[in-house]
Design an enzyme around this catalytic site. Structure first.
Site, PDB file in Angstrom:
ATOM      1  N   CYS A 283       0.714  -1.052  -0.052  1.00  0.00           N
ATOM      2  CA  CYS A 283      -0.080   0.052  -0.020  1.00  0.00           C
ATOM      3  C   CYS A 283       0.979   1.417   0.036  1.00  0.00           C
ATOM      4  O   CYS A 283       1.408   1.556   1.005  1.00  0.00           O
ATOM      5  CB  CYS A 283      -0.907   0.018   1.224  1.00  0.00           C
ATOM      6  SG  CYS A 283      -1.763   1.451   1.401  1.00  0.00           S
TER       7      CYS A 283
ATOM      8  N   CYS B 124       0.095   3.887   2.551  1.00  0.00           N
ATOM      9  CA  CYS B 124       0.564   3.637   3.783  1.00  0.00           C
ATOM     10  C   CYS B 124       1.984   3.804   4.029  1.00  0.00           C
ATOM     11  O   CYS B 124       2.335   4.297   5.208  1.00  0.00           O
ATOM     12  CB  CYS B 124       0.493   1.985   4.061  1.00  0.00           C
ATOM     13  SG  CYS B 124      -1.318   1.432   3.809  1.00  0.00           S
TER      14      CYS B 124
END
Lengths: 348, 107
Positions: free
Chosen positions: B31, B34
């Site tokens: 991700c 993230c």
């Protein structure tokens, strides 16, 4: 002959001289860290203009950070992951002396010979030129439910959130390449992926269309738009409206992924730079020159048509070359040398 | 200070039974947002360590907890107090925006 002087006249309390110029006034500030921003940085850094690149705080690397395999960037015959490509572009820019700052621009002063860029942490940077390469942002559907359900079954990033929809029924809205890519990617997790598109033909490239058509888990719903999203705390379904007949019907879903396009990110320059009717920053002809001297723009923020990693990269390179010419005309020695080298290469 | 990792094995002790408020960062390697927000969380962890504990939970390695807390998008930040979720923030945000969202637990 150059009529302007280097460094440019600075109004106010600044002292103009070799020592302060080094520390305070830069040649180039680049705003944006996508393919356009990094390509501009590679060119400007190789011309020894020591660019400062404002990469943003949480969107470093731009849109490609949210993609998986990039198969159409020249030079990578096996394909490359979007985040890996961006890491390589950044490393190449830094190798030649680009300074990267991880913060967001909060305001800009673009008029006059000295451009000022203010960051979220309060720092202010000054430069003779700015290259604006902020790309574009995901477009929303424009429904009231979007705010509440965002992150609760409603998503703009299949690669981030697809993982949470194993064995679920979901839909992708949109008909372009990114919608096809998302739908195809989401079949790794979901049992069923609808593609909801408001026309009966796709804008996506043939190869991406074919991949989606060939996928057993994908079903197309043509001539349909989302009239409402259902769910109090999480997405449970949508109301579809037929774009031809106006008829409405319900569709149960566990998740909805939106890929209906992007809008150029121009909010920081509204009223400062001229925009086109499409909402992109207006540039002169095929150049990157905006309506304000010394301010150049590149990548998706000037491009309503192609919006590819490679076209953005090319546009970034052009912006750096335009900035070099501008700086050379002001008498900047490094830029003048870089321009001479480019012209020498063209002549020979 | 780097936010420490918690797992399904340590979650009860580190999060649910923690005397302080705890922010759990649900994240994954794949991700991008993230990874982008991670250093910002580390900064907040350092600046507000006396008020708020910040830990990271990898959703790939701990799918049971991701499911239990109905995570459908990451990064997702959940603040726990006395074992209960008292605040949810979803998506990577610049530091000032994240601090504003967490104001009740860090100021």
């Amino acid at each position: 002959m150059f009529t302007m002087s280097w460094p440019p006249e600075i109004s106010g309390c600044h002292v103009i001289g070799e020592s302060t110029r080094e520390s305070a006034l830069r040649d180039i500030i680049i705003i944006g860290s996508g393919p356009a921003g990094y390509s501009a940085a590679i060119y400007a850094a190789r011309a020894e203009l020591k660019p400062l690149l404002i990469a943003s705080s949480v969107e470093v690397g731009g849109e490609l950070m949210n993609t998986t395999e990039v198969e159409n960037f020249p030079g990578f015959p096996e394909g490359i992951m979007g985040p890996d490509l961006m890491a390589k572009l950044q490393a190449q820019a830094e190798r030649f002396g680009t300074e990267v700052v991880y913060d967001d621009v909060v305001s800009l002063e673009l008029n006059g010979p000295v451009k000022r860029v203010k960051l979220g942490n309060g720092d202010e940077h000054e430069a003779a030129t700015v290259i604006y390469a902020t790309g574009s942002a995901y477009r929303k559907l424009g429904l009231a439910e979007e705010e509440v359900l965002s992150g609760h079954g409603l998503s703009w990033c299949a690669t981030c959130d697809g993982f949470f929809f194993r064995q679920k029924t979901i839909a992708v809205v949109g008909g372009g390449d990114s919608a096809m890519e998302e739908a195809t990617f989401l079949t790794r997790f979901a049992d069923k992926v609808y593609v909801i598109h408001r026309r009966d033909t796709l804008k996506a490239s043939k190869i991406m269309q074919q991949r989606a058509f060939d996928n057993d888990k994908i079903e197309f719903i043509w001539n349909a738009e989302i009239a409402a999203i259902h769910g109090a705390t999480a997405v449970t379904g949508v109301t579809l409206r037929d774009t031809v007949t106006g008829e409405e019907r319900g569709l149960d879903l566990d998740g909805l992924f939106v890929a209906v396009g992007n809008d150029p990110r121009t909010h920081l320059v509204h009223g400062k730079l001229d925009l086109t009717p499409e909402g992109t920053i207006a540039v002169e002809g095929r150049s990157s020159r905006t309506s304000v001297p010394g301010v150049f723009a590149a990548g998706d923020v000037i491009d309503p048509y192609y919006r590819q990693a490679i076209t953005a990269a090319g546009s970034g390179a052009a912006a750096a070359l335009d900035a070099e010419h501008y700086l050379a005309a002001l008498g900047n020695p490094a830029a003048a040398e870089a321009v001479l080298e480019t012209e020498f290469a063209v002549v020979n | 200070m780097t936010a420490r990792a918690v797992t399904e094995a340590t979650f009860e002790q580190e999060v649910l039974k923690n005397d302080k408020a705890v922010l759990v960062d649900f994240w994954a390697e794949w991700c991008g947002p993230c990874r982008a927000v991670s250093p910002i969380l580390d900064q907040i962890a350092t600046e507000h360590s006396e008020k708020l504990d910040i830990v990271k939970l990898n959703v790939d390695e701990n799918p049971g907890l991701a499911m239990k807390y109905q995570i459908t998008a990451i990064p997702a930040f959940k603040v726990f107090q006395a074992g209960e979720v008292v605040k949810t923030v979803i998506g990577a945000k610049p530091k000032p925006a994240l601090e504003a969202d967490l104001a009740a637990y860090i100021s």
